[in-house]
Design a protein around this motif. Structure first.
Motif, short mmCIF file in Angstrom:
data_model
loop_
_atom_site.label_atom_id
_atom_site.label_comp_id
_atom_site.label_asym_id
_atom_site.label_seq_id
_atom_site.Cartn_x
_atom_site.Cartn_y
_atom_site.Cartn_z
N PHE A 71 0.82 -1.21 0.00
CA PHE A 71 0.00 0.00 0.00
C PHE A 71 0.85 1.26 0.00
O PHE A 71 0.64 2.17 -0.81
N PHE A 72 1.82 1.34 0.90
CA PHE A 72 2.61 2.56 1.00
C PHE A 72 3.48 2.78 -0.24
O PHE A 72 3.66 3.91 -0.70
N ASN A 73 4.02 1.69 -0.80
CA ASN A 73 4.80 1.83 -2.02
C ASN A 73 3.93 2.30 -3.19
O ASN A 73 4.32 3.20 -3.94
N MET A 74 2.77 1.70 -3.35
CA MET A 74 1.91 2.05 -4.47
C MET A 74 1.27 3.43 -4.29
O MET A 74 1.04 4.16 -5.26
N TYR A 75 1.00 3.81 -3.06
CA TYR A 75 0.46 5.14 -2.81
C TYR A 75 1.49 6.20 -3.19
O TYR A 75 1.17 7.20 -3.85
N ALA A 76 2.75 5.97 -2.81
CA ALA A 76 3.81 6.91 -3.16
C ALA A 76 4.02 6.94 -4.67
O ALA A 76 4.26 8.00 -5.27
N LEU A 77 3.94 5.77 -5.32
CA LEU A 77 4.07 5.72 -6.77
C LEU A 77 2.99 6.55 -7.44
O LEU A 77 3.27 7.30 -8.39
N TRP A 78 1.78 6.42 -6.98
CA TRP A 78 0.66 7.17 -7.56
C TRP A 78 0.81 8.67 -7.31
O TRP A 78 0.65 9.48 -8.23
N ILE A 79 1.15 9.05 -6.09
CA ILE A 79 1.26 10.46 -5.73
C ILE A 79 2.38 11.16 -6.50
O ILE A 79 2.19 12.23 -7.09
N PHE A 80 3.56 10.56 -6.49
CA PHE A 80 4.73 11.22 -7.08
C PHE A 80 4.99 10.81 -8.53
O PHE A 80 5.49 11.60 -9.33
N GLY A 81 4.64 9.57 -8.86
CA GLY A 81 4.92 9.09 -10.21
C GLY A 81 4.00 9.65 -11.27
O GLY A 81 4.40 9.77 -12.43
N SER A 82 2.77 9.99 -10.90
CA SER A 82 1.81 10.48 -11.89
C SER A 82 2.32 11.74 -12.58
O SER A 82 2.20 11.89 -13.80
N ALA A 83 2.90 12.65 -11.81
CA ALA A 83 3.42 13.89 -12.38
C ALA A 83 4.59 13.61 -13.31
O ALA A 83 4.74 14.27 -14.35
N LEU A 84 5.43 12.64 -12.96
CA LEU A 84 6.57 12.31 -13.80
C LEU A 84 6.12 11.68 -15.12
O LEU A 84 6.64 12.02 -16.19
N GLU A 85 5.18 10.74 -15.04
CA GLU A 85 4.70 10.11 -16.28
C GLU A 85 3.99 11.12 -17.17
O GLU A 85 4.14 11.08 -18.40
N TYR A 86 3.23 12.02 -16.59
CA TYR A 86 2.55 13.06 -17.36
C TYR A 86 3.57 13.97 -18.06
O TYR A 86 3.38 14.37 -19.21
N THR A 87 4.66 14.28 -17.36
CA THR A 87 5.68 15.18 -17.91
C THR A 87 6.55 14.50 -18.95
O THR A 87 6.83 15.06 -20.01
N TRP A 88 7.00 13.29 -18.66
CA TRP A 88 7.93 12.58 -19.54
C TRP A 88 7.25 11.77 -20.62
O TRP A 88 7.85 11.49 -21.66
N GLY A 89 6.05 11.31 -20.36
CA GLY A 89 5.42 10.33 -21.22
C GLY A 89 5.63 8.93 -20.64
O GLY A 89 6.55 8.70 -19.85
N SER A 90 4.80 7.99 -21.06
CA SER A 90 4.79 6.66 -20.47
C SER A 90 6.08 5.88 -20.73
O SER A 90 6.60 5.19 -19.85
N LYS A 91 6.60 5.97 -21.95
CA LYS A 91 7.78 5.18 -22.31
C LYS A 91 8.98 5.58 -21.45
O LYS A 91 9.66 4.72 -20.89
#
Length: 220
Positions: A71-91
């Protein structure tokens, strides 16, 4: 249809984030169903262990010890990773996630090797190191955290414990220093602090390389 999508928590989620959440959840469910053999096969063992397989450098990233760990790993992934994927793109984000996860595992293994140099070959500590697998996405998650701090250093994060507001760059710096201190002082812990630190180091190196490459590129 629009109403349903607005109520669906996965509707606006970035695709790599969404798939990582699902894969990690499925892997934990499979572990609960199949049992500890999942850790024996897919957790990362020290290379001198009889259970070690090279593919474990990848598979351990998708394994977790229990629901709280997941839970804590995936919550952090969602919170912080979403902005990175949006900025960089999925690949690029997926490449970053896997590279930091592998880098974290490599750094963790290197630290284990350094530690093993002072262990007698037949000691209980050495035996325990050989028989204990490492699991979790935490190395990659700390890489994502470092990436967020580098891309959005002045974004303000509202912490719950303690209840203060802190800029992302200071939040990341504090976490990095904490992992270094705990890695040195908390040697008996079952938390792979140097894997966390390794994820941050490789994240910094990868972003530094991308930025340098972009600076040196000539546009016509």
């Amino acid at each position: 249809m629009n109403y349903y999508q607005s109520r669906n928590p996965f509707a606006n989620m970035q695709p790599v984030i969404k798939n990582l959440l699902m894969i990690n959840a499925i892997m934990l469910l499979a572990t609960y169903i199949i049992g500890d053999v999942m850790y024996q096969k897919l957790g990362l063992f020290y290379p001198a262990s009889p259970f070690f397989k090279p593919y474990q450098f990848i598979t351990h990233i998708f394994m977790h010890g229990n629901f709280v760990h997941l839970f804590f790993n995936m919550y952090a992934l969602w919170i912080f990773g979403s902005a990175l994927e949006y900025t960089w793109g999925s690949k690029r984000f997926f490449l970053f996630y896997m590279a930091t996860g592998l880098g974290a595992a490599a750094f963790h293994t290197f630290v284990l090797w350094l530690t093993s140099q002072s262990m007698p070959a037949h000691s209980m500590d050495y035996y325990q190191m050989l028989m204990t697998p490492t699991v979790g996405a935490s190395g990659a998650i700390y890489g994502v955290l470092l990436g967020y701090g580098m891309l959005f250093p002045n974004n303000v994060l509202q912490l719950l414990f303690p209840p203060i507001a802190l800029k992302a760059k200071w939040f990341v710096l504090i976490y990095g220093m904490l992992e270094l201190i705990l890695g040195i002082t908390d040697r008996g812990s079952n938390v792979a602090h140097f894997a966390h630190l390794g994820g941050m180091i490789f994240a910094w190196l990868l972003i530094w390389y991308w930025r340098k490459k972009n600076r040196n590129r000539i546009y016509f």
